[in-house]
Scaffold this motif. Sequence first.
Motif, PDB file in Angstrom:
ATOM      1  N   CYS A   1       6.732  17.681  -6.181  1.00  0.00           N
ATOM      2  CA  CYS A   1       5.949  16.594  -6.763  1.00  0.00           C
ATOM      3  C   CYS A   1       5.406  15.763  -5.608  1.00  0.00           C
ATOM      4  O   CYS A   1       5.882  15.874  -4.479  1.00  0.00           O
ATOM      5  CB  CYS A   1       6.773  15.758  -7.746  1.00  0.00           C
ATOM      6  SG  CYS A   1       8.292  15.076  -7.071  1.00  0.00           S
ATOM      7  N   MET A   2       4.408  14.940  -5.904  1.00  0.00           N
ATOM      8  CA  MET A   2       3.650  14.274  -4.839  1.00  0.00           C
ATOM      9  C   MET A   2       3.638  12.755  -5.033  1.00  0.00           C
ATOM     10  O   MET A   2       3.949  12.237  -6.109  1.00  0.00           O
ATOM     11  CB  MET A   2       2.209  14.781  -4.828  1.00  0.00           C
ATOM     12  CG  MET A   2       2.037  16.275  -4.655  1.00  0.00           C
ATOM     13  SD  MET A   2       2.204  16.827  -2.951  1.00  0.00           S
ATOM     14  CE  MET A   2       0.726  16.135  -2.205  1.00  0.00           C
ATOM     15  N   ALA A   3       3.215  12.067  -3.968  1.00  0.00           N
ATOM     16  CA  ALA A   3       2.927  10.632  -4.028  1.00  0.00           C
ATOM     17  C   ALA A   3       1.831  10.339  -3.021  1.00  0.00           C
ATOM     18  O   ALA A   3       1.797  10.927  -1.931  1.00  0.00           O
ATOM     19  CB  ALA A   3       4.169   9.797  -3.725  1.00  0.00           C
ATOM     20  N   PHE A   4       0.921   9.419  -3.388  1.00  0.00           N
ATOM     21  CA  PHE A   4      -0.224   9.074  -2.547  1.00  0.00           C
ATOM     22  C   PHE A   4      -0.290   7.563  -2.439  1.00  0.00           C
ATOM     23  O   PHE A   4      -0.423   6.865  -3.448  1.00  0.00           O
ATOM     24  CB  PHE A   4      -1.509   9.633  -3.157  1.00  0.00           C
ATOM     25  CG  PHE A   4      -2.741   9.433  -2.327  1.00  0.00           C
ATOM     26  CD1 PHE A   4      -2.708   9.559  -0.950  1.00  0.00           C
ATOM     27  CD2 PHE A   4      -3.957   9.113  -2.929  1.00  0.00           C
ATOM     28  CE1 PHE A   4      -3.844   9.391  -0.183  1.00  0.00           C
ATOM     29  CE2 PHE A   4      -5.111   8.943  -2.183  1.00  0.00           C
ATOM     30  CZ  PHE A   4      -5.053   9.082  -0.801  1.00  0.00           C
ATOM     31  N   ILE A   5      -0.167   7.049  -1.214  1.00  0.00           N
ATOM     32  CA  ILE A   5      -0.138   5.608  -0.976  1.00  0.00           C
ATOM     33  C   ILE A   5      -1.299   5.234  -0.075  1.00  0.00           C
ATOM     34  O   ILE A   5      -1.364   5.661   1.077  1.00  0.00           O
ATOM     35  CB  ILE A   5       1.189   5.181  -0.309  1.00  0.00           C
ATOM     36  CG1 ILE A   5       2.398   5.683  -1.110  1.00  0.00           C
ATOM     37  CG2 ILE A   5       1.240   3.672  -0.142  1.00  0.00           C
ATOM     38  CD1 ILE A   5       3.721   5.462  -0.396  1.00  0.00           C
ATOM     39  N   VAL A   6      -2.245   4.456  -0.586  1.00  0.00           N
ATOM     40  CA  VAL A   6      -3.331   3.911   0.224  1.00  0.00           C
ATOM     41  C   VAL A   6      -2.964   2.478   0.571  1.00  0.00           C
ATOM     42  O   VAL A   6      -2.788   1.641  -0.318  1.00  0.00           O
ATOM     43  CB  VAL A   6      -4.675   3.965  -0.521  1.00  0.00           C
ATOM     44  CG1 VAL A   6      -5.770   3.290   0.294  1.00  0.00           C
ATOM     45  CG2 VAL A   6      -5.055   5.415  -0.806  1.00  0.00           C
ATOM     46  N   GLU A   7      -2.833   2.204   1.863  1.00  0.00           N
ATOM     47  CA  GLU A   7      -2.322   0.903   2.281  1.00  0.00           C
ATOM     48  C   GLU A   7      -3.438  -0.127   2.412  1.00  0.00           C
ATOM     49  O   GLU A   7      -3.486  -1.103   1.684  1.00  0.00           O
ATOM     50  CB  GLU A   7      -1.551   1.062   3.593  1.00  0.00           C
ATOM     51  CG  GLU A   7      -0.316   1.959   3.429  1.00  0.00           C
ATOM     52  CD  GLU A   7       0.420   2.210   4.716  1.00  0.00           C
ATOM     53  OE1 GLU A   7      -0.226   2.118   5.787  1.00  0.00           O
ATOM     54  OE2 GLU A   7       1.627   2.499   4.657  1.00  0.00           O
ATOM     55  N   GLU A   8      -4.370   0.071   3.353  1.00  0.00           N
ATOM     56  CA  GLU A   8      -5.450  -0.891   3.541  1.00  0.00           C
ATOM     57  C   GLU A   8      -6.475  -0.317   4.499  1.00  0.00           C
ATOM     58  O   GLU A   8      -6.277   0.755   5.077  1.00  0.00           O
ATOM     59  CB  GLU A   8      -4.911  -2.219   4.096  1.00  0.00           C
ATOM     60  CG  GLU A   8      -4.192  -2.073   5.434  1.00  0.00           C
ATOM     61  CD  GLU A   8      -3.638  -3.390   5.935  1.00  0.00           C
ATOM     62  OE1 GLU A   8      -4.179  -4.433   5.548  1.00  0.00           O
ATOM     63  OE2 GLU A   8      -2.684  -3.367   6.718  1.00  0.00           O
ATOM     64  N   TYR A   9      -7.567  -1.045   4.671  1.00  0.00           N
ATOM     65  CA  TYR A   9      -8.588  -0.674   5.640  1.00  0.00           C
ATOM     66  C   TYR A   9      -8.311  -1.407   6.950  1.00  0.00           C
ATOM     67  O   TYR A   9      -8.148  -2.621   6.972  1.00  0.00           O
ATOM     68  CB  TYR A   9      -9.980  -1.061   5.135  1.00  0.00           C
ATOM     69  CG  TYR A   9     -10.482  -0.213   3.996  1.00  0.00           C
ATOM     70  CD1 TYR A   9     -11.236   0.920   4.230  1.00  0.00           C
ATOM     71  CD2 TYR A   9     -10.200  -0.561   2.678  1.00  0.00           C
ATOM     72  CE1 TYR A   9     -11.705   1.704   3.187  1.00  0.00           C
ATOM     73  CE2 TYR A   9     -10.671   0.210   1.624  1.00  0.00           C
ATOM     74  CZ  TYR A   9     -11.427   1.337   1.902  1.00  0.00           C
ATOM     75  OH  TYR A   9     -11.870   2.101   0.856  1.00  0.00           O
TER      76      TYR A   9
END
Length: 364
Positions: A159-167
């Motif tokens: 299973c997966m996880a996707f974390i976008v933090e910031e620019y």
Amino acid sequence: MDINKRMTCDSVHAVLNCDDILQEILLRLPPSSICKFIITSKRWLRVVCSSSFYRCYVNRWGQKFRLLGFFVCNFLYLGRPRDGFQRPLWEPALPFLSTCKEGDDLKSSGVLRKLGYFIDCSNGILLCGRHPKTYYVYNFKDKQKYPLPEPQQFYKMLCMAFIVEEYLDDAICYKVIRAKCECKLKVRNTVSIETFSSKTGTWKQSTLTCSTTFALRPRTVAMVVKRIVHWFAMWGNLAIYDPRFGDRRIALVKLPAGGLSHEHEESVLGESSDGLLQYGQSSNLGVEIWVLEEDDGANSSIYRNCAQNSQSIFIRSGWNIFQCDLETKRVEIIYYQGRGAAISWDSSKVVPYFLPAWPLACVS
């Protein structure tokens, strides 16, 4: 001109020529007005489009999103074994049901045919690929596809996880997590994960430990709320992992049984408008939604059966997609491009694709 009026005009001109003061004034404007002022002058455009102003404004007013359409995800194809289900040639690998012109442009650009299968999205950033080796991150803002290096570990089921933090410095910072799921449900309290960080450009393997035995549900994607990962686990549990401080523990929370039926047709995780984890389940009897809250007195988590933290939900029935307003109880059908497309609906789910309502030029 009267000297007092001239001094007043000079003072106003001096104030408006100071970026710091101008930023403080613009921060007080509501979201419905702020984007109109980017056409006032090049200087105002520069101030509004700065990363510092964007972060301050979002912290003050919150982030708003606009719907571009729906991605269709079929996990039977995404990570299928060699003897498993094979996608028919007439069915696209990454179907997209557009609801606006921007969605039409994305679909007609041809980029979706180069990304593999849909896995997840966050803040408009796409994670796509083909298990277990090939993954891409696509940034709608700069129209760039970023290939990830091949993972070091082989997980037959995951299973997966996707974390976008910031620019940061005009680049996105993100993490991709692959978690091993056991093919046979064995009694254990650990799980092997592999994490890719865009800051290092490498995968890192680690082992997470839980205080009790558990198993993650395969072929699922985590819901990330405030950078905390929430996975569906077996036996009616929710697995919670916080990767921010190097913690290697997983906590389990029992999912609510609900009053509809134990044989509910579908369950889903989401995020409320005030930043709380939501859990919803549906059956032929209806839909129930819970909000996960921290119990300060017992240092634990509790569920509250309430839908007031969301403005609306999407419901799919066959190829029809409906939007239900939870306040007015009104239901409207969503019209999209690709209606009646060749899609295996019985084994598919639709995922709404939102972009931040902030102008794309304003996140650089």
